[in-house]
Enzyme design. Structure first.
Site, PDB file in Angstrom:
ATOM      1  N   GLN A 142       0.829  -1.204   0.000  1.00 61.16           N
ATOM      2  CA  GLN A 142       0.000   0.000   0.000  1.00 61.16           C
ATOM      3  C   GLN A 142       0.866   1.258   0.000  1.00 61.16           C
ATOM      4  OE1 GLN A 142      -3.234  -1.939   2.958  1.00 61.16           O
ATOM      5  NE2 GLN A 142      -3.713   0.188   2.453  1.00 61.16           N
TER       6      GLN A 142
ATOM      7  N   GLU B 170     -13.219   5.372   3.773  1.00 53.32           N
ATOM      8  CA  GLU B 170     -13.297   4.716   5.065  1.00 53.32           C
ATOM      9  C   GLU B 170     -14.461   5.192   5.918  1.00 53.32           C
ATOM     10  OE1 GLU B 170      -8.528   3.960   5.121  1.00 53.32           O
ATOM     11  OE2 GLU B 170      -9.292   5.772   6.004  1.00 53.32           O
TER      12      GLU B 170
ATOM     13  N   ARG C 152      -9.684  -0.232   7.159  1.00 53.52           N
ATOM     14  CA  ARG C 152     -10.619   0.683   6.495  1.00 53.52           C
ATOM     15  C   ARG C 152     -10.966   1.883   7.368  1.00 53.52           C
ATOM     16  NH1 ARG C 152     -14.425  -1.111   1.691  1.00 53.52           N
ATOM     17  NH2 ARG C 152     -14.790   0.944   0.861  1.00 53.52           N
ATOM     18  N   CYS C 153      -9.941   2.472   7.969  1.00 51.36           N
ATOM     19  CA  CYS C 153     -10.176   3.712   8.698  1.00 51.36           C
ATOM     20  C   CYS C 153      -8.843   4.432   8.794  1.00 51.36           C
ATOM     21  CB  CYS C 153     -10.733   3.457  10.092  1.00 51.36           C
ATOM     22  SG  CYS C 153      -9.566   2.754  11.265  1.00 51.36           S
TER      23      CYS C 153
END
Lengths: 808, 284
Positions: free
Chosen positions: A239, A762, A386-387
């Site tokens: 990522q 997110e 996802r945050c």
């Protein structure tokens, strides 16, 4: 340009910002033509895989590789002893700790990497793994962080001095040999004083369980060391490819220009692919040793059991208010279970991420947060699933505290939220724990949400349902889940955000080709977010060339400008800003060229959709396509040929997307089965670049929120055995389990972002988890439920009902 | 998730299957759809040096319906069951149950015979077959025999089938009356938290007969004769339903797993059975 083309048509032709342009990536993904790491096949490529520990805590007495080396096709077996001379048996983590690459005398979690078998193919590697004999001496296992902090058992002997003292860690003094750090924010004494003297105080403890991002594609890499030119190429599920390049250089000693890191197509990341894993290091070493490319790909169990987990926060809160419901103070303590190594992926100065956004969307004058990190015998990680860094935990905490306070006040929680929201005119708003919220209009969003779902009607229906239940007419309860969240994304300003010393700016480089098409390269990397689609739209609007004529390329460190990658919803806030700024540099030069071509002064032309026009004489113009060609074929006095620009963008602040969610759920009290009747999600992510992609992101984030709230967990037994290592037991929702989502929006642009965008990927997860959980808890509120921990799977909901005496 | 090396065989007839079984004994196993065995091999929990794929052996993919019974070949897939309208017309509970097994992809490969013969307590077909009083046809080197579904299951993965026998077909007597297959699971693809198969007949407003079997609540499927008996003669009022549930609870022996603790499973088993009975009764 023909006269019959209207200005509106020219705008439409660009497919710029605000257009639901179809994703350009999908042609290859839907046809099976994506190029993922495991699709890479090189001549002579070898395969590596791990011998993993069956125990959560054990000393390694010996490792015998003789039999494995006799397995046909097995070429080498690496152990810590082989890596030690290279200084690679341990590696630094993103959190300032270090982590064993291969077990160095002991193992600290089940599934830990013990030896690395290199073979001609996967099958031989798997057979070789079976043949490695490891003699373990089992040690007492600590899976509970509170017990760990009391225990005499030392998990990390490497972090205890010879005289038995506990040296400070990367984040300051440590209280115990299994303690990692204490981190705090806010004012302790004033907060305690406010709470002590408050009219009403609500107190609650909650556990945000351990879970896992579980991307569809697991982690993996291919390392290829070219011994002739000394260049290492590393393809992987990264990522943050540039950060990986720097890390590889720092730990291997290979100069950074001799390392090329490539992230090809990535099948979902959700934070799982931010960190560095032993598989990467071992594959690089194996390639250097053998001179051949080496591939390592996790299977699903490896991924769930050993790569970065998320959450695992034990949170205790106190919230105080006047008897009218005006919140006066908030205190939060977290015991954070980090597993065997502290491998959290957070900006360096934030060992608990942005947990200090836990005052949420509310005007809370006084607050204090304290976080203690603890070692246990569980897998390392602690990533932001996802945050943005720990924001999910923060929002869950405050949205549960609001509900608990509403119970204490005997008040409707929608109203309690309304009277405590930060008001529109208070922005920019500095919260008690330090963050400056850039913008917001919470009341408008909340009112719109409640009106759309007919909140009062829902409450009336719920009241009737409770009556019917008590009268024995139904066994189904109805829950109304509310959540209002504020995210903090777009990390971040270099002055306070770095990872391993690398400032968290991002970048974009644009080259306009002579015929009026372009390529843009960014420091981010899409994992399914649709960057190639949306960044081209930003540019289309900024430089007036059609999005369809703009290629967006990411992920190759040899060609892309340096950037910190994609996670924490930072791509649009940071790289999106860089893209707009680079586009504006292009436009500035184009303006000079246009003025020259139109034979007027620079200030006498202005940009209009896809062209520069002479002010007051729009019939006199040069299109961007014409200007692009001129940049390459005309000798213009005082202007260099070509049309290129690069921008490195250091954001002045984070962005603060927000949203209002409502979930209506029916719950079978006897079986614990839930049915989501309605889910309404209003998101305000500022300027909307591609509404279709935003909706897709909201659907995805809500689905992962549903998973976490209703069953998804990484669970361990007392011996540290992971009980959820397959998709049979680890809940990954399918289309079958997912309800229809209603999406809605308001638009409050970010005042400091060049195009006003805030990021959205997110938000739905951050806001969704408390919304689903609140729906479950709300259904049982009339029967005395105050707080019950997630996940709310069937048996735990049944247990709630059972403990509240709702069964015969 | 990579199996140990194995030899793969694809014999064309039953004689070929038996020849390989005789040669390799315990080291050989037959495979129908493979959706239980292959994952176990990949996890290296099943060691099968000689794997015999039954796909090319003919004669096991037919569904034959006669006046009083149906015969279903062992290689008939769950998807075949779902799509077979003639079969659904006479044994509708089969389709109702098959639709609750795994997911569509698995159902294209997973077979009736594999589901029955594997002896996995989580499989849905064994309890269903017990409820319907099916007979399994076992073919061995010395010929053919029939075993009642209700006598077939001994413990988890241990059945009345001998190692050198192949389950080739099931024969199901046709039932009149109402039916229901009720299953609670955590998500699509999951095994049952609790499942109940019910066949029931009505005569003059009261229950004439009832057959009840439960799934994934013991180390075998549980045919609860007592639970059925408790309903016979009654009008399925609350008292008889409670008696049936109590009888069933006496026959099951669930264990704790990630689906929940024993008390929960027993509670859900009772709820599921009650719903199955009520739905079956409504269809009489």
């Amino acid at each position: 340009m023909k006269d019959e083309v209207t200005r509106e048509e020219r705008i439409d032709n660009l497919k710029g910002m605000g257009c639901s342009r179809k994703r350009v990536e999908d042609a290859r993904f839907t046809q099976g033509k994506g190029n993922y790491v495991d699709d890479i096949k090189l001549d002579g490529m070898l395969f590596g895989d791990f011998v993993r520990s069956p125990y959560a805590h054990a000393r390694i007495k010996s490792i015998d590789t003789a039999a494995a080396l006799k397995v046909p096709g097995v070429l080498a077996v690496l152990t810590a002893a082989d890596l030690e001379p290279l200084g690679l048996h341990w590696m630094p983590t993103l959190a300032g700790d270090k982590q064993m690459v291969l077990a160095d005398g002991k193992v600290l979690f089940q599934g830990q990497e013990v030896a690395y078998v290199v073979a001609e193919d996967r099958y031989a590697a798997a057979d070789g793994i079976e043949a490695v004999e490891v003699d373990y001496e089992e040690l007492t296992v600590l899976v509970n962080p509170f017990e760990s902090l009391q225990s005499d058992i030392i998990l990390r002997e490497d972090l205890v001095a010879e005289d038995g003292s506990i040296p400070a860690g990367a984040h300051g003094p440590r209280k115990h040999h299994n303690h990692i750090f204490t981190w705090d924010a806010g004012d302790k004494l004033p907060t305690e004083e406010v709470i002590a003297n408050a009219e009403v105080v609500a107190e609650e403890s909650m556990y945000y369980h351990r879970t896992h991002p579980c991307p569809l594609e697991t982690c993996g890499c291919v390392a290829s060391m070219d011994k002739v030119n000394g260049k290492l190429t590393l393809w992987g599920t990264f990522q943050a490819p540039h950060a990986i390049r720097t890390v590889v250089s720092l730990i291997s000693g290979i100069e950074e220009h001799n390392i090329r890191v490539v992230s090809p197509d990535i099948g979902g990341g959700f934070g799982n692919k931010v960190g560095a894993y032993p598989g990467y290091v071992c594959s690089v070493v194996a390639s250097i040793v053998t001179g051949k490319p080496v591939k390592w790909i996790e299977d699903r169990m490896d991924n769930l059991m050993t790569t970065a987990f998320a959450r695992d926060y034990h949170m205790t809160g106190k919230i105080s208010a006047t008897k009218d419901g005006k919140i006066t103070g908030l205190k939060c303590h977290v015991t954070a279970d980090h597993g065997g190594f502290d491998a959290c992926a957070d900006p360096t100065k934030f060992p608990a991420g942005f947990m200090n956004i836990c005052t949420g969307s509310y005007d809370i004058p006084t607050a204090y947060l304290e976080v203690d990190g603890v070692y246990t015998n569980k897998a390392p990680g602690g990533v932001s699933y996802r945050c943005s860094f720990r924001v999910t935990e923060a929002v869950y905490f405050i949205e549960r505290m609001i509900e608990v306070l509403a119970i204490e006040l005997n008040m409707d929680s929608a109203e309690l939220r309304r009277i405590n929201f930060i008001k529109k005119e208070q922005f920019p708003y500095t919260a008690a724990l330090g963050w400056e919220y850039d913008s917001g209009d919470y009341h408008t969003a909340w009112d719109k949400a409640l009106k759309t779902v007919d909140y009062d009607g829902l409450r009336a229906e719920q009241t009737k349902r409770v009556e019917d239940f008590k009268a024995g007419k139904t066994r189904t309860l109805m829950g109304i889940g509310l959540s209002f969240f504020t995210e903090i994304v777009g990390a971040g300003p270099v002055k306070n955000c770095d990872i391993l010393g690398l400032g968290m700016f991002d970048s974009c480089e644009i080259r306009i080709h002579p015929t009026g098409s372009a390529i843009a390269r960014l420091g981010t990397i899409s994992q399914g977010q649709g960057h190639a689609t949306t960044f081209a739209q930003i540019l289309a609007s900024e430089i007036g060339l059609p999005a369809d004529s703009i290629t967006v390329e990411e992920g190759d460190t040899d060609t892309a400008p340096y950037g910190l990658g994609t996670y924490g919803s930072r791509s649009t806030p940071v790289a999106g800003a860089a893209t707009a700024m680079a586009g504006r540099k292009i436009r500035a030069k184009a303006q000079m060229i246009a003025a020259y071509l139109l034979e007027v002064h620079d200030n006498d032309v202005e940009f209009d959709v896809d062209r520069f026009i002479v002010k007051g004489a729009p019939e006199k113009f040069k299109t961007m396509k014409e200007i692009a060609f001129a940049a390459y074929n005309q000798a213009i006095p005082g202007i260099e040929p070509g049309l290129e620009a690069v921008s490195y963008y250091d954001p002045p602040n984070m962005t603060y997307p927000f949203g209002a969610y409502v979930c209506v759920m029916d719950i079978d009290v006897d079986t614990g089965v839930t049915e989501i009747r309605r889910f309404y999600a209003l998101d305000d992510c500022g300027t909307r670049i591609n509404p279709m992609i935003i909706e897709g992101q909201v659907h995805g984030g809500l689905t992962e929120a549903l998973a976490v709230a209703l069953g998804q967990e990484i669970a361990y037994d007392d011996m540290g055995n992971c009980k959820t290592g397959t998709l049979m037991d680890f809940f990954l929702p399918t289309a079958w389990e997912v309800p229809n989502y209603e999406t809605d929006f308001t638009v409050t642009p970010s005042p400091h972002h060049p195009i006003g965008a805030k990021g959205v990927g997110e938000s739905p997860h951050v806001g969704g988890v408390p919304c689903f959980s609140n729906a479950v808890q709300d259904a049982f509120r009339p029967f005395g439920n105050r707080h019950t921990n997630m996940p709310h799977d069937h048996w735990r909901i049944w247990k709630m009902a059972n403990e509240l005496g709702l069964h015969d | 998730m990579i199996p140990a090396a194995f030899e793969y065989y694809r014999p064309q007839d039953m004689a070929g299957v038996f020849a390989i079984l005789q040669e390799h004994g315990d080291d050989a196993r037959v495979m129908a759809g493979g959706h239980s065995l292959i994952p176990m091999m990949k996890l290296r929990m099943a060691d099968v040096p000689h794997l015999i794929d039954l796909q090319d052996v003919g004669g096991m993919s037919d569904v034959t319906i006669v006046s009083h019974e149906v015969r279903i070949g062992a290689m008939v897939t769950q998807a075949d069951i779902i799509d077979n309208t003639e079969l659904t017309a006479v044994v509708p509970i089969l389709r109702e149950a098959a639709l609750q097994i795994a997911d569509p992809q698995v159902r294209y490969m997973g077979t009736v015979g594999g589901n029955i013969a594997n002896g996995d307590p989580g499989n849905d077909m064994p309890g269903l077959m017990q409820c319907m009083d099916a007979t399994f046809t076992l073919v061995g080197p010395n010929g053919e025999r029939g075993v009642q579904a209700r006598d077939f299951y001994e413990a988890a993965y241990i059945t009345a089938r001998e190692d050198d026998e192949i389950l080739t077909a099931v024969t199901i007597p046709l039932h009149s009356g109402g039916y229901a297959y009720e299953k609670q699971k955590r998500k699509i693809g999951d095994y049952a938290t609790a499942a109940a198969a019910v066949q029931i007949t009505k005569d003059n407003g009261s229950c004439a007969s009832a057959a009840i079997a439960m799934t994934n609540l013991s180390d075998t499927p549980v045919y609860s004769e007592a639970a059925g008996v408790a309903l016979v003669g009654g009008t399925l009022d609350d008292t008889s339903l409670k008696a049936s549930v109590a009888a069933m609870l006496n026959d099951i022996d669930p264990t704790e797993d990630n689906r929940g603790p024993i008390a929960f499973k027993k509670h859900v088993a009772g709820v599921i059975l009650r719903r199955a009975i009520e739905r079956a009764w409504s269809r009489t």
